[in-house]
Design an enzyme around this catalytic site. Structure first.
Site, mmCIF file in Angstrom:
data_model
loop_
_atom_site.group_PDB
_atom_site.id
_atom_site.type_symbol
_atom_site.label_atom_id
_atom_site.label_comp_id
_atom_site.label_asym_id
_atom_site.label_seq_id
_atom_site.Cartn_x
_atom_site.Cartn_y
_atom_site.Cartn_z
ATOM 1 N NE ARG A 108 5.484 -0.965 10.328
ATOM 2 C CZ ARG A 108 4.402 -0.955 9.559
ATOM 3 N NH1 ARG A 108 4.386 -0.235 8.449
ATOM 4 N NH2 ARG A 108 3.341 -1.652 9.892
ATOM 5 N NE ARG B 295 -5.191 -2.296 9.278
ATOM 6 C CZ ARG B 295 -4.125 -1.696 8.779
ATOM 7 N NH1 ARG B 295 -4.199 -0.482 8.300
ATOM 8 N NH2 ARG B 295 -2.998 -2.334 8.753
ATOM 9 N NE ARG C 218 1.434 -5.639 10.770
ATOM 10 C CZ ARG C 218 2.518 -5.297 10.085
ATOM 11 N NH1 ARG C 218 3.717 -5.723 10.477
ATOM 12 N NH2 ARG C 218 2.417 -4.539 9.017
ATOM 13 N NE ARG D 69 7.468 -2.717 6.563
ATOM 14 C CZ ARG D 69 6.147 -2.696 6.589
ATOM 15 N NH1 ARG D 69 5.478 -2.101 5.625
ATOM 16 N NH2 ARG D 69 5.494 -3.289 7.558
ATOM 17 C CE LYS E 237 -2.205 -1.237 3.792
ATOM 18 N NZ LYS E 237 -1.614 -2.572 4.030
HETATM 19 P P1 G5P Z 1 -0.002 -0.047 8.853
HETATM 20 O O1 G5P Z 1 1.194 0.804 9.007
HETATM 21 O O2 G5P Z 1 -1.127 0.419 8.011
HETATM 22 P P2 G5P Z 1 -0.113 -2.506 7.430
HETATM 23 O O3 G5P Z 1 0.029 -3.700 8.282
HETATM 24 O O4 G5P Z 1 -1.436 -2.357 6.842
HETATM 25 O O5 G5P Z 1 0.520 -1.427 8.373
HETATM 26 P P3 G5P Z 1 2.159 -2.122 6.001
HETATM 27 O O6 G5P Z 1 2.906 -3.112 6.843
HETATM 28 O O7 G5P Z 1 2.438 -0.667 6.156
HETATM 29 O O8 G5P Z 1 0.662 -2.398 6.152
HETATM 30 P P4 G5P Z 1 2.072 -1.871 3.145
HETATM 31 O O9 G5P Z 1 2.029 -0.389 3.286
HETATM 32 O O10 G5P Z 1 0.904 -2.554 2.515
HETATM 33 O O11 G5P Z 1 2.402 -2.589 4.496
HETATM 34 O O12 G5P Z 1 3.347 -2.327 2.318
HETATM 35 P P5 G5P Z 1 4.728 -1.550 1.962
HETATM 36 O O13 G5P Z 1 5.306 -0.946 3.181
HETATM 37 O O14 G5P Z 1 4.516 -0.701 0.741
HETATM 38 O O15 G5P Z 1 5.593 -2.817 1.489
HETATM 39 C C1 G5P Z 1 6.003 -3.783 2.430
HETATM 40 C C2 G5P Z 1 7.478 -4.155 2.154
HETATM 41 O O16 G5P Z 1 7.545 -4.858 0.916
HETATM 42 C C3 G5P Z 1 8.415 -2.943 1.985
HETATM 43 O O17 G5P Z 1 9.693 -3.258 2.509
HETATM 44 C C4 G5P Z 1 8.487 -2.751 0.454
HETATM 45 O O18 G5P Z 1 9.703 -2.102 0.048
HETATM 46 C C5 G5P Z 1 8.434 -4.193 -0.002
HETATM 47 N N1 G5P Z 1 7.873 -4.417 -1.327
HETATM 48 C C6 G5P Z 1 6.862 -3.742 -1.966
HETATM 49 N N2 G5P Z 1 6.649 -4.277 -3.171
HETATM 50 C C7 G5P Z 1 7.507 -5.320 -3.314
HETATM 51 C C8 G5P Z 1 7.761 -6.288 -4.339
HETATM 52 O O19 G5P Z 1 7.127 -6.292 -5.395
HETATM 53 N N3 G5P Z 1 8.716 -7.225 -4.095
HETATM 54 C C9 G5P Z 1 9.437 -7.252 -2.921
HETATM 55 N N4 G5P Z 1 10.375 -8.217 -2.771
HETATM 56 N N5 G5P Z 1 9.243 -6.357 -1.937
HETATM 57 C C10 G5P Z 1 8.289 -5.401 -2.119
HETATM 58 O O20 G5P Z 1 -0.603 -0.410 10.285
HETATM 59 C C11 G5P Z 1 0.236 -0.800 11.357
HETATM 60 C C12 G5P Z 1 -0.609 -1.048 12.579
HETATM 61 O O21 G5P Z 1 -1.299 0.158 12.929
HETATM 62 C C13 G5P Z 1 -2.616 -0.127 13.397
HETATM 63 C C14 G5P Z 1 -2.701 -1.642 13.487
HETATM 64 O O22 G5P Z 1 -2.260 -2.024 14.765
HETATM 65 C C15 G5P Z 1 -1.722 -2.096 12.405
HETATM 66 O O23 G5P Z 1 -1.236 -3.402 12.617
HETATM 67 N N6 G5P Z 1 -3.601 0.440 12.449
HETATM 68 C C16 G5P Z 1 -4.929 0.413 12.616
HETATM 69 N N7 G5P Z 1 -5.697 -0.103 13.597
HETATM 70 C C17 G5P Z 1 -7.043 0.028 13.471
HETATM 71 N N8 G5P Z 1 -7.630 0.607 12.403
HETATM 72 C C18 G5P Z 1 -6.894 1.148 11.388
HETATM 73 N N9 G5P Z 1 -7.500 1.741 10.343
HETATM 74 C C19 G5P Z 1 -5.474 1.069 11.471
HETATM 75 N N10 G5P Z 1 -4.464 1.470 10.669
HETATM 76 C C20 G5P Z 1 -3.329 1.088 11.277
HETATM 77 MG MG MG Z 2 2.087 0.962 4.953
#
Ligand code: G5P
Ligand code: MG
Length: 224
Positions: A165, A98, A176, A132, A24
């Protein structure tokens, strides 16, 4: 098939959803390079509160560390409050809503036009998150294999240190993903029924991004 020209300029209300680590943040940063819209990430907002040790930040920490979602009332208040500042802009929400109650609360304030769903398999995700690194100040995201920083351990732009993180530990990632299955999957059904869900499937951001890009070109003019 050619890309349809965007409709007359209305303010776009878009959401990007997908499991933790589905890309995302990565896809959002590409969107911001091509289209003039504001990006609001619930996770970045929480981590900022956590760092500043605000009341919300202190409460959020216990949930984030456990891989659980923050209670709906806290999360909704926080996000809707931030959104008030963005009412003049096109915007893209990342990580919110979410849960179905969050989606319902958002619906009471505005009508969502588009929900971009990143459909990435869980196995792919688990491998990614352990590699990451992030720049806490800006939320910029790196991955040691996929998009490494120019210099090990340093942000490309500010040259400040990168951190991992706390919730990227394997056991927390599993929790998660479980929370996603139980609480966020129903949000997809909710938006599907409203006819605004657009799903993009793949295991690599580089294969998903061109599809998202082409789709958004039908909604917004591209910045030159
Ligand atoms: P977050 O911060 O919203 P998540 O768990 O939804 O966290 P996250 O972990 O931020 O999502 P993302 O944004 O979907 O993941 O993904 P990203 O960071 O872009 O990519 C992940 C990794 O993969 C990176 O290192 C990137 O470089 C790599 N990558 C990307 N594409 C590729 C690819 O093609 N190949 C490879 N090899 N690598 C790749 O939420 C965190 C916490 O906050 C709370 C919750 O506790 C949650 O767990 N929270 C909420 N709680 C309630 N309601 C809500 N609305 C909430 N929002 C957050
Ligand atoms: Mg994110």
């Amino acid at each position: 098939m050619g890309v349809r020209p965007p409709p007359p300029l209305l303010l776009l209300r878009a959401v990007i959803v997908g499991p933790p680590g589905s890309g995302k943040g990565t896809v959002s940063s590409r969107i911001l390079k091509h289209f003039a819209l504001k990006h609001l990430s619930s996770g970045d907002l929480l981590r900022d509160n956590l760092q500043r040790r605000t009341e919300v930040g202190v409460i959020a920490k216990t949930y984030i560390d456990q891989g659980q979602l923050i209670p709906d009332d806290i999360m909704t208040r926080l996000m809707l409050n931030e959104l008030k500042n963005l009412h003049r802009y096109h915007w893209l929400l990342d990580g919110f809503p979410r849960t179905v109650p969050q989606a319902e609360a958002l619906d009471e304030t505005c009508q969502i036009d588009t929900v971009i769903n990143l459909d990435v398999p869980f196995e792919t995700i688990k491998q990614r998150l352990t590699a990451r690194w992030i720049h806490p100040g800006s939320g910029r995201v790196y991955n040691l294999e996929f998009n490494p920083p120019k210099d090990v351990g340093l942000d490309d732009i500010t040259r400040e240190p990168l951190v991992q993180r706390d919730d990227d530990k394997p056991e927390t990632v599993t929790k998660r993903l479980k929370a996603y299955e139980a609480q966020t999957k129903p949000v997809l059904d909710y938006y599907q029924k409203k006819g605004v869900l657009e799903s993009f499937s793949g295991t690599e951001t580089n294969e998903i991004w061109p599809m998202v890009h082409a789709f958004l070109q039908t909604k917004l003019p591209e910045v030159s």
